[in-house]
Design a protein around this motif. Structure first.
Motif, PDB file in Angstrom:
ATOM      1  N   HIS A 251     -56.276   4.211  -7.745  1.00 51.57           N
ATOM      2  CA  HIS A 251     -56.468   5.602  -7.325  1.00 51.57           C
ATOM      3  C   HIS A 251     -55.306   6.519  -7.705  1.00 51.57           C
ATOM      4  O   HIS A 251     -55.420   7.741  -7.606  1.00 51.57           O
ATOM      5  CB  HIS A 251     -56.696   5.674  -5.813  1.00 51.57           C
ATOM      6  CG  HIS A 251     -55.648   4.992  -5.002  1.00 51.57           C
ATOM      7  ND1 HIS A 251     -54.366   5.468  -4.857  1.00 51.57           N
ATOM      8  CD2 HIS A 251     -55.689   3.838  -4.272  1.00 51.57           C
ATOM      9  CE1 HIS A 251     -53.676   4.666  -4.077  1.00 51.57           C
ATOM     10  NE2 HIS A 251     -54.438   3.658  -3.709  1.00 51.57           N
ATOM     11  N   TYR A 252     -54.165   5.962  -8.133  1.00 49.27           N
ATOM     12  CA  TYR A 252     -53.008   6.735  -8.571  1.00 49.27           C
ATOM     13  C   TYR A 252     -52.606   7.791  -7.537  1.00 49.27           C
ATOM     14  O   TYR A 252     -52.137   8.867  -7.880  1.00 49.27           O
ATOM     15  CB  TYR A 252     -53.272   7.383  -9.931  1.00 49.27           C
ATOM     16  CG  TYR A 252     -53.555   6.356 -11.003  1.00 49.27           C
ATOM     17  CD1 TYR A 252     -52.532   5.629 -11.605  1.00 49.27           C
ATOM     18  CD2 TYR A 252     -54.873   6.088 -11.389  1.00 49.27           C
ATOM     19  CE1 TYR A 252     -52.799   4.667 -12.569  1.00 49.27           C
ATOM     20  CE2 TYR A 252     -55.145   5.115 -12.350  1.00 49.27           C
ATOM     21  CZ  TYR A 252     -54.105   4.406 -12.923  1.00 49.27           C
ATOM     22  OH  TYR A 252     -54.384   3.444 -13.877  1.00 49.27           O
ATOM     23  N   TRP A 253     -52.819   7.489  -6.266  1.00 51.72           N
ATOM     24  CA  TRP A 253     -52.459   8.348  -5.132  1.00 51.72           C
ATOM     25  C   TRP A 253     -53.215   9.670  -5.129  1.00 51.72           C
ATOM     26  O   TRP A 253     -52.793  10.632  -4.492  1.00 51.72           O
ATOM     27  CB  TRP A 253     -50.956   8.604  -5.086  1.00 51.72           C
ATOM     28  CG  TRP A 253     -50.150   7.360  -4.928  1.00 51.72           C
ATOM     29  CD1 TRP A 253     -49.320   6.790  -5.831  1.00 51.72           C
ATOM     30  CD2 TRP A 253     -50.107   6.500  -3.768  1.00 51.72           C
ATOM     31  NE1 TRP A 253     -48.756   5.637  -5.332  1.00 51.72           N
ATOM     32  CE2 TRP A 253     -49.223   5.438  -4.067  1.00 51.72           C
ATOM     33  CE3 TRP A 253     -50.727   6.522  -2.520  1.00 51.72           C
ATOM     34  CZ2 TRP A 253     -48.944   4.413  -3.171  1.00 51.72           C
ATOM     35  CZ3 TRP A 253     -50.443   5.497  -1.628  1.00 51.72           C
ATOM     36  CH2 TRP A 253     -49.563   4.458  -1.953  1.00 51.72           C
ATOM     37  N   GLN A 254     -54.336   9.733  -5.835  1.00 53.85           N
ATOM     38  CA  GLN A 254     -55.143  10.949  -5.807  1.00 53.85           C
ATOM     39  C   GLN A 254     -56.078  10.905  -4.597  1.00 53.85           C
ATOM     40  O   GLN A 254     -56.931  10.013  -4.499  1.00 53.85           O
ATOM     41  CB  GLN A 254     -55.963  11.071  -7.096  1.00 53.85           C
ATOM     42  CG  GLN A 254     -55.109  11.203  -8.347  1.00 53.85           C
ATOM     43  CD  GLN A 254     -55.942  11.337  -9.607  1.00 53.85           C
ATOM     44  OE1 GLN A 254     -56.997  11.974  -9.593  1.00 53.85           O
ATOM     45  NE2 GLN A 254     -55.478  10.736 -10.694  1.00 53.85           N
ATOM     46  N   PRO A 255     -55.935  11.836  -3.655  1.00 53.65           N
ATOM     47  CA  PRO A 255     -56.715  11.793  -2.404  1.00 53.65           C
ATOM     48  C   PRO A 255     -58.220  11.709  -2.623  1.00 53.65           C
ATOM     49  O   PRO A 255     -58.916  10.986  -1.903  1.00 53.65           O
ATOM     50  CB  PRO A 255     -56.325  13.105  -1.708  1.00 53.65           C
ATOM     51  CG  PRO A 255     -54.974  13.433  -2.253  1.00 53.65           C
ATOM     52  CD  PRO A 255     -55.000  12.970  -3.685  1.00 53.65           C
ATOM     53  N   GLU A 256     -58.724  12.414  -3.636  1.00 51.95           N
ATOM     54  CA  GLU A 256     -60.173  12.392  -3.855  1.00 51.95           C
ATOM     55  C   GLU A 256     -60.645  11.011  -4.301  1.00 51.95           C
ATOM     56  O   GLU A 256     -61.740  10.565  -3.925  1.00 51.95           O
ATOM     57  CB  GLU A 256     -60.591  13.458  -4.872  1.00 51.95           C
ATOM     58  CG  GLU A 256     -60.045  13.280  -6.287  1.00 51.95           C
ATOM     59  CD  GLU A 256     -58.650  13.852  -6.463  1.00 51.95           C
ATOM     60  OE1 GLU A 256     -58.208  13.978  -7.630  1.00 51.95           O
ATOM     61  OE2 GLU A 256     -58.000  14.177  -5.445  1.00 51.95           O
ATOM     62  N   LEU A 257     -59.819  10.309  -5.080  1.00 49.69           N
ATOM     63  CA  LEU A 257     -60.191   8.962  -5.515  1.00 49.69           C
ATOM     64  C   LEU A 257     -60.077   7.970  -4.365  1.00 49.69           C
ATOM     65  O   LEU A 257     -60.885   7.034  -4.264  1.00 49.69           O
ATOM     66  CB  LEU A 257     -59.308   8.512  -6.677  1.00 49.69           C
ATOM     67  CG  LEU A 257     -59.452   9.295  -7.988  1.00 49.69           C
ATOM     68  CD1 LEU A 257     -58.548   8.705  -9.067  1.00 49.69           C
ATOM     69  CD2 LEU A 257     -60.902   9.312  -8.453  1.00 49.69           C
TER      70      LEU A 257
END
Length: 363
Positions: A113-119
């Motif tokens: 998720h690379y720290w992306q909230p939407e992912l």
């Protein structure tokens, strides 16, 4: 005119169970028992089982995944969520995860998720649509709720029903700081991890507790806050370079992880100083390359493979028996690995164990 049966599955695509049954003149039940390695298949003659396997290969038979899942009430697959799967921490954790899942004939989906909230919100839903039996969260806070069994590794997630596999950070801090203390180090710099990483605050709190017990000052001017989560040594190089441009008034640094420690060592060398002659360096994790640096890296070893294996096994146990009682937390023990990057504090900077009574501590 009778319809000619296909010679292989390549011309018309893989055949289904009904077609395979017609080709072999065996019931679909018999074929399913053989291909699923059911205990009941032992009553089927060996030559018949051999015919089934040979035909399945020849005609590219693939069982209907979702139909089989419905019959079993399980998909035999789990979802693994991680920030990324780059070299270092995640490589070793995933080795333990994979070994355990493969041994139990479980498949797995991995999503970074690379720290992306939407992912972090979207991926659990996508994995649920693929009928996973449970979730394994690596260094990832659960930003979702689910009835599926969930195990978190280094995520410190306090939701009900989630089992956390975590390191004993109190013991880790004690191992590292006592090692430096016993080598005469009293002026120590510290790297605090990126705020986004769940382990950061737990490790920092442990460092402050142990430092106070050893009467070691944790000074703001000798404390580095890492601002990014990266698996490049650059994460430690630039902050260490900036620190050395301000001051040389320390004899050791305790880094957040091995990657940042490798960057710090390069910055020390670029400043014309030596490791450990001028500054001792301790890392954290014991990644595969730590032993092969120059100098080789003293580090606090997290049992990363064991943590991955333990987390995966707990998840499999919960999938097999959802009512099974599991502790909310499983504490794993660290180990200090002493190599070449630490040594005695330089004589002109080593001090006695008695520190000044007035201290400023960073929080």
């Amino acid at each position: 005119m009778s319809k000619k049966k296909p010679e292989s599955g390549t011309a018309q695509g893989p055949i289904n169970l009904r077609q395979l049954s017609e080709l072999l003149r065996l019931s679909q039940t018999t074929i399913s028992l053989v291909l699923n390695d059911s205990p009941a298949a032992k009553s089927i003659p060996e030559h018949t089982r051999a015919r089934v396997f040979e035909a399945a290969r020849k005609f590219q038979y693939r069982p209907n995944y979702f139909a089989r899942s419905l019959r079993r009430s399980k998909s035999m697959a789990v979802g693994v969520l991680a920030p990324d799967l780059s070299e270092g921490y995640f490589t070793l954790v995933m080795q333990g995860v994979e070994e355990t899942l493969l041994r139990s004939h479980y498949f797995y989906f991995t999503a970074s998720h690379y720290w992306q909230p939407e992912l972090m919100q979207e991926y659990p839903r996508l994995l649920a649509e693929r009928a996973v039996d449970g979730y394994l969260l690596l260094n990832t806070p659960a930003a979702f709720s689910s009835p599926l069994p969930t195990v978190a590794i280094s995520a410190h997630h306090d939701a009900a029903g989630v089992t956390n596999v975590v390191l004993d950070h109190r013991r880790a801090a004690e191992l590292a700081l006592r090692h430096l203390y016993e080598h005469g180090h009293r002026h120590i710099a510290f790297m605090k991890g990126p705020e986004i990483i769940p382990d950061t605050e737990f490790r920092w709190k442990a460092i402050l507790q142990v430092a106070e017990e050893l009467d070691i000052e944790v000074l703001p001017e000798l404390s580095i806050q890492l601002s990014a989560d990266s698996w490049s040594p650059e994460i430690g190089y630039q902050p260490m370079k900036a620190l050395l441009e301000r001051t040389h008034a320390f004899t050791a640094i305790f880094c957040f992880n091995d990657i940042s420690a490798i960057g710090a060592i390069r910055a020390i060398h670029d400043a014309g100083l030596s490791v450990p002659g001028d500054i001792s360096v301790i890392g954290f994790d014991d990644i595969i390359s730590a032993a092969y640096q120059k100098p080789s890296l003293t580090t606090v070893r997290q049992p990363l493979r064991e943590m991955g294996s333990e987390g995966a096994q707990i998840l499999l146990d919960l999938i097999a028996d959802p009512k099974r009682q599991q502790p909310s937390e499983v504490l794993m023990q660290p180990e200090l690995i002493v190599r070449e990057s630490t040594g005695a504090a330089p004589a002109h900077l080593a001090t006695s164990s008695t520190m000044k009574p007035t201290r400023r501590r960073t929080r």
